[in-house]
Motif scaffolding. Sequence first.
Motif, PDB file in Angstrom:
ATOM      1  N   SER A 259      -4.063   4.843  12.892  1.00 19.27           N
ATOM      2  CA  SER A 259      -3.374   5.677  11.892  1.00 19.27           C
ATOM      3  C   SER A 259      -3.002   4.862  10.668  1.00 19.27           C
ATOM      4  CB  SER A 259      -2.093   6.266  12.484  1.00 19.27           C
ATOM      5  OG  SER A 259      -2.375   7.014  13.637  1.00 19.27           O
ATOM      6  N   LYS A 260      -2.972   5.522   9.532  1.00 16.63           N
ATOM      7  CA  LYS A 260      -2.471   4.895   8.305  1.00 16.63           C
ATOM      8  C   LYS A 260      -0.970   5.187   8.220  1.00 16.63           C
ATOM      9  CE  LYS A 260      -6.498   3.491   6.876  1.00 16.63           C
ATOM     10  NZ  LYS A 260      -7.561   4.406   6.462  1.00 16.63           N
ATOM     11  N   PRO A 261      -0.191   4.216   7.776  1.00 17.84           N
ATOM     12  CA  PRO A 261       1.260   4.421   7.707  1.00 17.84           C
ATOM     13  C   PRO A 261       1.671   5.714   7.000  1.00 17.84           C
ATOM     14  CG  PRO A 261       0.760   2.132   7.334  1.00 17.84           C
ATOM     15  CD  PRO A 261      -0.567   2.839   7.431  1.00 17.84           C
ATOM     16  N   ALA A 262       0.917   6.118   5.994  1.00 21.73           N
ATOM     17  CA  ALA A 262       1.280   7.334   5.253  1.00 21.73           C
ATOM     18  C   ALA A 262       1.295   8.568   6.155  1.00 21.73           C
ATOM     19  CB  ALA A 262       0.316   7.548   4.087  1.00 21.73           C
ATOM     20  N   ALA A 263       0.541   8.521   7.261  1.00 21.80           N
ATOM     21  CA  ALA A 263       0.480   9.675   8.157  1.00 21.80           C
ATOM     22  C   ALA A 263       1.603   9.637   9.203  1.00 21.80           C
ATOM     23  CB  ALA A 263      -0.881   9.705   8.857  1.00 21.80           C
ATOM     24  N   LEU A 264       2.418   8.599   9.176  1.00 24.95           N
ATOM     25  CA  LEU A 264       3.461   8.434  10.187  1.00 24.95           C
ATOM     26  C   LEU A 264       4.837   8.747   9.624  1.00 24.95           C
ATOM     27  CD1 LEU A 264       2.260   5.019  11.682  1.00 24.95           C
ATOM     28  CD2 LEU A 264       1.665   7.316  12.449  1.00 24.95           C
ATOM     29  N   SER A 265       5.812   8.881  10.536  1.00 23.85           N
ATOM     30  CA  SER A 265       7.195   9.090  10.105  1.00 23.85           C
ATOM     31  C   SER A 265       7.785   7.764   9.609  1.00 23.85           C
ATOM     32  CB  SER A 265       8.023   9.597  11.279  1.00 23.85           C
ATOM     33  OG  SER A 265       8.167   8.581  12.248  1.00 23.85           O
TER      34      SER A 265
ATOM     35  N   LEU B 233      14.309 -13.917  13.565  1.00 23.27           N
ATOM     36  CA  LEU B 233      14.023 -12.605  12.991  1.00 23.27           C
ATOM     37  C   LEU B 233      15.225 -12.187  12.154  1.00 23.27           C
ATOM     38  CD1 LEU B 233      12.380  -9.928  12.835  1.00 23.27           C
ATOM     39  CD2 LEU B 233      13.566  -9.215  14.925  1.00 23.27           C
ATOM     40  N   LEU B 234      14.964 -11.904  10.890  1.00 21.42           N
ATOM     41  CA  LEU B 234      16.027 -11.538   9.958  1.00 21.42           C
ATOM     42  C   LEU B 234      15.791 -10.097   9.543  1.00 21.42           C
ATOM     43  CD1 LEU B 234      18.330 -12.875   8.326  1.00 21.42           C
ATOM     44  CD2 LEU B 234      16.601 -13.684   6.718  1.00 21.42           C
ATOM     45  N   MET B 235      16.781  -9.252   9.776  1.00 22.56           N
ATOM     46  CA  MET B 235      16.616  -7.837   9.423  1.00 22.56           C
ATOM     47  C   MET B 235      17.753  -7.403   8.505  1.00 22.56           C
ATOM     48  SD  MET B 235      15.147  -5.983  12.829  1.00 22.56           S
ATOM     49  CE  MET B 235      16.489  -6.316  13.956  1.00 22.56           C
ATOM     50  N   ASP B 236      17.388  -6.864   7.358  1.00 27.77           N
ATOM     51  CA  ASP B 236      18.383  -6.426   6.376  1.00 27.77           C
ATOM     52  C   ASP B 236      18.424  -4.906   6.352  1.00 27.77           C
ATOM     53  OD1 ASP B 236      20.174  -6.203   4.316  1.00 27.77           O
ATOM     54  OD2 ASP B 236      18.837  -6.947   2.757  1.00 27.77           O
ATOM     55  N   GLU B 237      19.445  -4.332   6.936  1.00 25.75           N
ATOM     56  CA  GLU B 237      19.582  -2.865   6.982  1.00 25.75           C
ATOM     57  C   GLU B 237      18.243  -2.209   7.347  1.00 25.75           C
ATOM     58  OE1 GLU B 237      22.331  -1.085   6.417  1.00 25.75           O
ATOM     59  OE2 GLU B 237      23.680  -2.365   5.301  1.00 25.75           O
ATOM     60  N   PRO B 238      17.656  -2.604   8.473  1.00 28.93           N
ATOM     61  CA  PRO B 238      16.290  -2.141   8.747  1.00 28.93           C
ATOM     62  C   PRO B 238      16.192  -0.633   8.953  1.00 28.93           C
ATOM     63  CG  PRO B 238      17.218  -3.187  10.689  1.00 28.93           C
ATOM     64  CD  PRO B 238      18.181  -3.435   9.572  1.00 28.93           C
ATOM     65  N   PHE B 239      17.337  -0.018   9.289  1.00 26.25           N
ATOM     66  CA  PHE B 239      17.310   1.424   9.553  1.00 26.25           C
ATOM     67  C   PHE B 239      18.016   2.194   8.442  1.00 26.25           C
ATOM     68  CE2 PHE B 239      18.391  -0.614  13.843  1.00 26.25           C
ATOM     69  CZ  PHE B 239      17.090  -1.048  14.026  1.00 26.25           C
ATOM     70  N   GLY B 240      18.345   1.491   7.375  1.00 25.27           N
ATOM     71  CA  GLY B 240      19.188   2.059   6.313  1.00 25.27           C
ATOM     72  C   GLY B 240      18.604   3.295   5.663  1.00 25.27           C
ATOM     73  N   ALA B 241      17.262   3.380   5.615  1.00 20.99           N
ATOM     74  CA  ALA B 241      16.645   4.505   4.919  1.00 20.99           C
ATOM     75  C   ALA B 241      16.335   5.662   5.871  1.00 20.99           C
ATOM     76  CB  ALA B 241      15.370   4.034   4.222  1.00 20.99           C
ATOM     77  N   LEU B 242      16.738   5.529   7.137  1.00 22.35           N
ATOM     78  CA  LEU B 242      16.347   6.536   8.139  1.00 22.35           C
ATOM     79  C   LEU B 242      17.504   7.486   8.463  1.00 22.35           C
ATOM     80  CD1 LEU B 242      14.536   4.054  10.548  1.00 22.35           C
ATOM     81  CD2 LEU B 242      13.508   5.455   8.749  1.00 22.35           C
TER      82      LEU B 242
ATOM     83  N   THR C 284      17.028   9.022  14.088  1.00 26.19           N
ATOM     84  CA  THR C 284      15.989   7.993  14.117  1.00 26.19           C
ATOM     85  C   THR C 284      16.623   6.611  14.221  1.00 26.19           C
ATOM     86  OG1 THR C 284      14.609   9.426  12.769  1.00 26.19           O
ATOM     87  CG2 THR C 284      13.928   7.145  12.933  1.00 26.19           C
ATOM     88  N   ARG C 285      17.735   6.425  13.514  1.00 24.02           N
ATOM     89  CA  ARG C 285      18.487   5.156  13.599  1.00 24.02           C
ATOM     90  C   ARG C 285      18.844   4.835  15.029  1.00 24.02           C
ATOM     91  NH1 ARG C 285      21.553   3.880   8.443  1.00 24.02           N
ATOM     92  NH2 ARG C 285      22.453   2.121   9.524  1.00 24.02           N
ATOM     93  N   LEU C 286      19.382   5.840  15.726  1.00 19.75           N
ATOM     94  CA  LEU C 286      19.833   5.618  17.105  1.00 19.75           C
ATOM     95  C   LEU C 286      18.646   5.276  18.006  1.00 19.75           C
ATOM     96  CD1 LEU C 286      22.508   8.451  17.406  1.00 19.75           C
ATOM     97  CD2 LEU C 286      22.926   5.981  17.419  1.00 19.75           C
ATOM     98  N   LEU C 287      17.554   6.017  17.841  1.00 19.01           N
ATOM     99  CA  LEU C 287      16.360   5.759  18.655  1.00 19.01           C
ATOM    100  C   LEU C 287      15.819   4.362  18.393  1.00 19.01           C
ATOM    101  CD1 LEU C 287      14.439   9.147  18.356  1.00 19.01           C
ATOM    102  CD2 LEU C 287      15.321   8.108  20.461  1.00 19.01           C
TER     103      LEU C 287
END
Length: 228
Positions: free
Chosen positions: A130-136, A156-165, A169-172
């Motif tokens: 799949s291409k990312p554009a076809a995914l959630s 592994l450094l993550m900056d607000e990785p779920f901030g845009a969700l 979806t954040r919880l999952l």
Amino acid sequence: AYDLEVANVSKRYGDRSSGLLAVSDVSLSVRKGEFVSVIGPSGCGKSTLFGIIGGLIGDYDGEVRVGGQSHVGTHRDIGIVFQEESTLPWRSVLANVALPLEIQGMPRAEREELARHYIDLVGLTGFETSKPAALSGGMRQRTAIARTLAFKPRVLLMDEPFGALDEQTRLLLGDRVLAIHTELQQTTLLITHNITEAVQLSDRVVVMSYRPGRILKVIDIDLPRPRS
Ligand code: ADP
Ligand code: ADP
């Protein structure tokens, strides 16, 4: 043994002596396999600290050590997951995840096998072509996490990785990240303004106050993690 040590780091934007002090004398260490969250309100210097650790921001005082080595701008040992979309839309999920390995010169069969392993780990088996554009958005972010894990960074450094969700979806995704951490024991530093997320995911939470850059409290959370 510490995988990441931040020692007395300060950063001013603009003039080196009179510019805005965005991070002031911050020290924190992350042990091998530990999951540490840095929380604090908007403007407290989280992104600046992230940029310094990730090698994206220079010209700071203090020291950052990765795996005991003084860190000089390069972020080879640090895998970064950003808040914003970072997948390449014209490449398949498999090609996205394999990209850093391809750049390292790993042969195709080997890098694709490794990429499939990490795709499975983030729950995207079946979406390799799949291409990312076809995914959630959540699936794109999982693709980005798989790509970062696949090159086995020390930290592994993550900056607000779920901030845009959205919240669900954040919880999952939080549950997923926790399961992956339990399996890989990947040393992780998460930057977030969401205390629920920090408490859910971390071994330890570092709280930065609204006074720029100053850590008021380091809270050691000793809560049993939910295991499924
Ligand atoms: P946070 O991520 O916690 O919101 P930031 O690190 O983005 O905090 O910002 C810390 C402070 O530095 C804020 O006062 C912000 O306005 C300022 N700042 C951030 N980036 C820059 C920049 N490139 N130039 C000048 N000031 C900045
Ligand atoms: P997340 O991506 O975190 O699972 P999303 O809301 O982004 O959550 O997912 C949107 C929808 O995509 C899901 O409700 C589900 O139907 C589908 N989906 C996501 N992941 C998978 C998967 N691994 N297998 C099948 N369908 C999936």
